[in-house]
Design a protein around this motif. Sequence first.
Motif, short mmCIF file in Angstrom:
data_model
loop_
_atom_site.label_atom_id
_atom_site.label_comp_id
_atom_site.label_asym_id
_atom_site.label_seq_id
_atom_site.Cartn_x
_atom_site.Cartn_y
_atom_site.Cartn_z
N VAL A 179 76.03 110.51 87.16
CA VAL A 179 76.56 109.78 87.96
C VAL A 179 76.98 109.92 89.16
O VAL A 179 77.14 109.32 90.58
CB VAL A 179 77.91 109.18 87.29
CG1 VAL A 179 78.76 107.96 87.87
CG2 VAL A 179 77.39 108.67 85.71
N ARG A 180 77.37 111.37 89.54
CA ARG A 180 77.70 111.86 90.71
C ARG A 180 77.04 113.34 90.77
O ARG A 180 76.79 113.82 89.86
CB ARG A 180 79.43 112.36 90.81
CG ARG A 180 80.08 111.24 90.83
CD ARG A 180 81.44 111.41 91.06
NE ARG A 180 82.15 110.11 91.26
CZ ARG A 180 82.50 109.48 92.35
NH1 ARG A 180 82.06 110.06 93.72
NH2 ARG A 180 83.11 108.51 92.64
N CYS A 181 76.85 113.73 91.84
CA CYS A 181 76.36 115.20 92.58
C CYS A 181 77.29 116.08 91.90
O CYS A 181 78.59 115.95 92.12
CB CYS A 181 75.99 115.10 93.80
SG CYS A 181 75.53 116.87 94.43
N PHE A 182 76.66 117.07 91.32
CA PHE A 182 77.59 118.16 90.68
C PHE A 182 78.29 119.06 91.63
O PHE A 182 79.43 119.51 91.18
CB PHE A 182 76.79 119.07 89.55
CG PHE A 182 76.21 118.32 88.52
CD1 PHE A 182 76.88 117.54 87.60
CD2 PHE A 182 74.68 118.30 88.37
CE1 PHE A 182 76.33 117.13 86.67
CE2 PHE A 182 73.93 117.62 87.40
CZ PHE A 182 75.08 117.17 86.48
N THR A 183 77.66 119.19 92.86
CA THR A 183 78.27 120.20 93.77
C THR A 183 79.42 119.31 94.78
O THR A 183 80.43 119.60 94.71
CB THR A 183 77.03 120.72 94.70
OG1 THR A 183 75.93 121.15 93.79
CG2 THR A 183 77.71 121.56 95.61
N CYS A 184 78.70 118.14 95.31
CA CYS A 184 79.74 117.58 96.43
C CYS A 184 80.40 116.33 95.83
O CYS A 184 81.25 115.80 96.55
CB CYS A 184 78.78 117.08 97.52
SG CYS A 184 77.63 115.96 97.41
N GLY A 185 79.83 115.71 94.74
CA GLY A 185 80.66 114.77 94.28
C GLY A 185 80.22 113.09 94.66
O GLY A 185 80.76 112.32 94.32
N CYS B 49 72.00 119.44 97.89
CA CYS B 49 72.54 119.39 96.54
C CYS B 49 72.46 118.21 95.77
O CYS B 49 72.21 118.10 94.71
CB CYS B 49 74.09 119.56 96.45
SG CYS B 49 75.13 118.51 97.65
N CYS B 50 72.47 117.02 96.61
CA CYS B 50 72.40 115.92 95.93
C CYS B 50 70.70 115.53 95.80
O CYS B 50 70.40 115.04 94.64
CB CYS B 50 72.57 114.46 96.90
SG CYS B 50 74.36 114.61 97.28
N ARG B 51 69.94 115.92 96.56
CA ARG B 51 68.32 116.03 96.30
C ARG B 51 68.01 116.61 95.15
O ARG B 51 67.31 116.25 94.32
CB ARG B 51 67.65 116.19 97.69
CG ARG B 51 67.88 115.62 98.79
CD ARG B 51 67.58 116.20 99.99
NE ARG B 51 66.07 115.87 100.22
CZ ARG B 51 65.34 114.80 100.95
NH1 ARG B 51 66.11 114.04 101.47
NH2 ARG B 51 64.15 115.02 100.81
N ARG B 52 68.66 118.07 94.82
CA ARG B 52 68.26 118.68 93.68
C ARG B 52 68.80 117.95 92.52
O ARG B 52 67.97 118.01 91.57
CB ARG B 52 68.99 120.15 93.95
CG ARG B 52 68.87 120.88 92.68
CD ARG B 52 69.95 121.92 92.77
NE ARG B 52 71.39 121.63 93.01
CZ ARG B 52 72.44 120.86 91.83
NH1 ARG B 52 71.96 120.97 90.70
NH2 ARG B 52 73.52 120.54 92.53
#
Length: 66
Positions: A5-11, A44-47
Motif C-alpha cells: 500500500v505504501r513504499c517501505f522506505t519513504c511511506g 525507493c518507490c520505483r524499487r
Amino acid sequence: MIIPVRCFTCGKPLGHLYAVFKKRVLAGEHPGRVLDELGVVRYCCRRTLMAHVEWIDDLLVYERRG
C-alpha cells in the motif's frame, strides 16, 4: 505477496498505482517510462513497484495445517 500500500522506505502511497503499472507493463511498455508517467520518481518507490511479485494466488492453493 499482497500489493504494498505504501513504499517501505519513504511511506508514499503506492497501492493505487500498481494496477495501472502492471497493466501497462504487461501491454509491452517500458517499466521505467510507465513509472515516470505515473509520477513515481523516488528510487525507493520505483524499487517497491518493480520488485513486487504476486505470490498470493500460489499460496492460497495450500491448506493450512495445525
